[in-house]
Design a protein around this motif. Structure first.
Motif, short mmCIF file in Angstrom:
data_model
loop_
_atom_site.label_atom_id
_atom_site.label_comp_id
_atom_site.label_asym_id
_atom_site.label_seq_id
_atom_site.Cartn_x
_atom_site.Cartn_y
_atom_site.Cartn_z
N ILE A 1 0.92 -1.45 0.07
CA ILE A 1 -0.16 -0.36 -0.05
C ILE A 1 0.81 1.04 0.28
N ASP A 2 1.11 1.70 -1.22
CA ASP A 2 1.40 3.36 -0.62
C ASP A 2 1.08 4.35 0.00
N THR A 3 -0.47 5.09 -0.49
CA THR A 3 -1.09 5.61 0.86
C THR A 3 -1.98 5.16 0.94
N VAL A 4 -2.90 5.97 2.06
CA VAL A 4 -3.97 5.15 2.15
C VAL A 4 -4.98 7.00 2.32
N ARG A 5 -5.40 7.92 2.39
CA ARG A 5 -6.52 9.13 2.77
C ARG A 5 -8.40 8.42 2.64
N CYS A 6 -8.35 9.64 4.02
CA CYS A 6 -9.66 9.91 4.13
C CYS A 6 -10.26 11.42 4.14
N TYR A 7 -11.26 11.76 3.63
CA TYR A 7 -11.80 13.25 4.02
C TYR A 7 -13.34 13.11 4.36
N HIS A 8 -13.73 14.37 5.04
CA HIS A 8 -15.01 13.88 4.97
C HIS A 8 -16.11 14.67 3.49
N SER A 9 -17.20 14.42 3.57
CA SER A 9 -18.21 14.41 2.13
C SER A 9 -19.76 13.88 2.88
N PRO B 1 -22.06 13.74 6.14
CA PRO B 1 -21.58 13.13 6.87
C PRO B 1 -20.73 11.40 6.74
N ARG B 2 -20.01 11.04 5.37
CA ARG B 2 -19.53 9.73 6.02
C ARG B 2 -18.58 10.07 4.69
N LEU B 3 -17.18 9.23 4.52
CA LEU B 3 -15.71 9.65 3.46
C LEU B 3 -15.80 9.27 3.23
N ILE B 4 -14.82 10.08 2.47
CA ILE B 4 -14.65 9.71 0.81
C ILE B 4 -12.88 9.32 0.81
N ALA B 5 -12.28 7.70 0.00
CA ALA B 5 -11.38 7.49 0.78
C ALA B 5 -10.57 7.51 -0.71
N GLU B 6 -9.27 7.22 -0.71
CA GLU B 6 -8.56 6.98 -1.39
C GLU B 6 -7.04 6.27 -1.34
N VAL B 7 -6.65 5.24 -2.06
CA VAL B 7 -5.65 4.15 -1.54
C VAL B 7 -5.28 4.22 -3.06
N ASP B 8 -3.87 4.25 -2.48
CA ASP B 8 -2.78 3.22 -4.37
C ASP B 8 -2.17 2.27 -3.47
N ILE B 9 -2.63 0.88 -4.39
CA ILE B 9 -2.39 -0.08 -3.97
C ILE B 9 -0.72 -0.44 -5.52
N VAL B 10 -0.38 -0.78 -5.17
CA VAL B 10 1.07 -1.66 -5.21
C VAL B 10 0.88 -3.02 -6.02
N MET B 11 0.87 -3.28 -7.41
CA MET B 11 0.88 -4.11 -8.16
C MET B 11 2.59 -4.74 -9.06
N ASP B 12 2.62 -6.36 -9.31
CA ASP B 12 3.59 -6.54 -10.23
C ASP B 12 3.37 -5.60 -11.49
N HIS C 1 -6.29 3.42 -6.58
CA HIS C 1 -5.54 3.66 -8.05
C HIS C 1 -4.31 2.75 -7.97
N ILE C 2 -4.09 2.40 -8.78
CA ILE C 2 -2.95 1.52 -9.44
C ILE C 2 -1.31 1.95 -9.38
N ASP C 3 -0.36 1.50 -8.69
CA ASP C 3 0.85 1.45 -8.83
C ASP C 3 1.70 0.74 -9.01
N TYR C 4 2.79 0.80 -9.60
CA TYR C 4 3.83 -0.79 -9.57
C TYR C 4 5.28 -0.12 -8.83
N GLU C 5 4.94 1.14 -8.25
CA GLU C 5 6.14 1.47 -7.20
C GLU C 5 6.17 2.45 -5.68
N THR C 6 6.97 2.73 -5.04
CA THR C 6 6.69 3.79 -3.82
C THR C 6 7.47 4.44 -4.07
N THR C 7 8.25 5.04 -5.00
CA THR C 7 9.53 6.14 -5.03
C THR C 7 8.92 7.33 -5.15
N HIS C 8 7.74 7.17 -6.07
CA HIS C 8 6.82 8.46 -6.91
C HIS C 8 6.69 9.55 -5.62
N LYS C 9 6.68 10.53 -6.09
CA LYS C 9 6.20 11.34 -4.68
C LYS C 9 5.14 11.92 -4.88
#
Length: 273
Positions: free
Chosen positions: A209-217, A219-230, A261-269
């Motif tokens: 997992i690169d990043t996990v973000r949650c923010y309000h919209s 009463p409930r939340l919007i979730a953003e995740v960046d996962i890493v795959m080959d 979101h799909i990433d293949y590495e975790t070194t980017h900004k």
């Protein structure tokens, strides 16, 4: 809503007839109850009737705005009552008599609030708008009970118990509602941890997992995740895993919408630095 209107009239009678600042505190709280209920009713109807062309993200934020405005109104009223109580303490106004009808009126309001509290507690997890009402009834039980004690104590024991009780009640009410307003701005760490766990256990294809973000919209939340795959896996395979994860995250009770979101590495900004 109808019960709150009746209770506001009952509390108004009790406060004016007794002259007790403690009962004025409970009266101020009761008068705002039908206003807050009306606000929630109007917000709920506005949220349900949305023109997707004008409001593509919906109107759920209206509920949060209504809650925050109500919290600050209650805090402002409490501060005004504190000022009157301090004035009464400085002038040493001791000419207050015990008035039984006003105490009976507040006791009836306490019983009604207890009924409303139990009713809202039973359905607060089913309807998000009811949760703020449940908190309000919970607070009212303490406010009315403590107000009765300090009002009677001021008439029967010592005159200063009544204004001192009004100050204590107002400070407690202010603290409770400001805390409620603050919670509207803060996302839950537990929810972020749950999202991270769901992502990590979703599929063996996910390498990290690169990043996990949650923010309000609303009463409930919007979730953003960046996962890493080959990087050598096919677009079809990575898309299907990410889409299934999105559906799984959106099935969580506090998540309104999820973006994967799909990433293949975790070194980017970070994309949104």
């Amino acid at each position: 809503f109808a019960a709150n209107i009746v209770l506001a009239g009952v509390q108004l009678f009790a406060a004016i007839s007794s002259g007790s600042l403690s009962l004025f505190t409970t009266m101020a709280d009761s008068i705002f109850d039908p206003l807050s209920t009306l606000t929630l009713i109007l917000a709920s109807r506005a949220i349900a009737r949305v023109d997707a062309r004008r409001f593509p993200a919906g109107k759920a934020r209206l509920e949060t705005v209504g809650n925050i405005v109500f919290c600050f109104l209650m805090a402002a009223v409490s501060i005004i009552i504190i000022a009157f109580a301090c004035q009464e303490l400085s002038l040493k106004e001791t000419d207050k008599d015990f008035y039984l009808p006003s105490v009976i009126s507040v006791c009836c309001a306490f019983g009604t609030k207890l009924t409303l509290f139990l009713y809202c507690w039973a359905i607060k997890d089913k309807y998000s708008q009811v949760n703020i009402l449940w908190q309000d009834h919970r607070n009212d039980l303490f406010v009315n009970g403590f107000g009765i004690l300090t009002s009677v104590g001021g008439a029967k024991l010592a005159w200063w118990i009544d204004p001192m009780g009004a100050i204590i009640l107002s400070v407690v009410i202010t603290g409770i509602w400001l805390r409620t307003a603050f919670n509207e701005f803060v996302s839950s760490i537990d929810t972020q941890q749950l999202i991270t766990y769901v992502c990590l256990t979703h599929s063996d294809i996910i390498e990290g997992i690169d990043t996990v973000r949650c923010y309000h919209s609303g009463p409930r939340l919007i979730a953003e995740v960046d996962i890493v795959m080959d990087r050598t896996r096919s677009l079809e395979e990575t898309h299907d895993v990410a889409e299934a994860l999105q559906f799984k995250l959106e099935s969580l009770p506090d998540i309104e919408r999820a973006y994967v979101h799909i990433d293949y590495e975790t070194t980017h900004k970070p994309e949104h630095a």
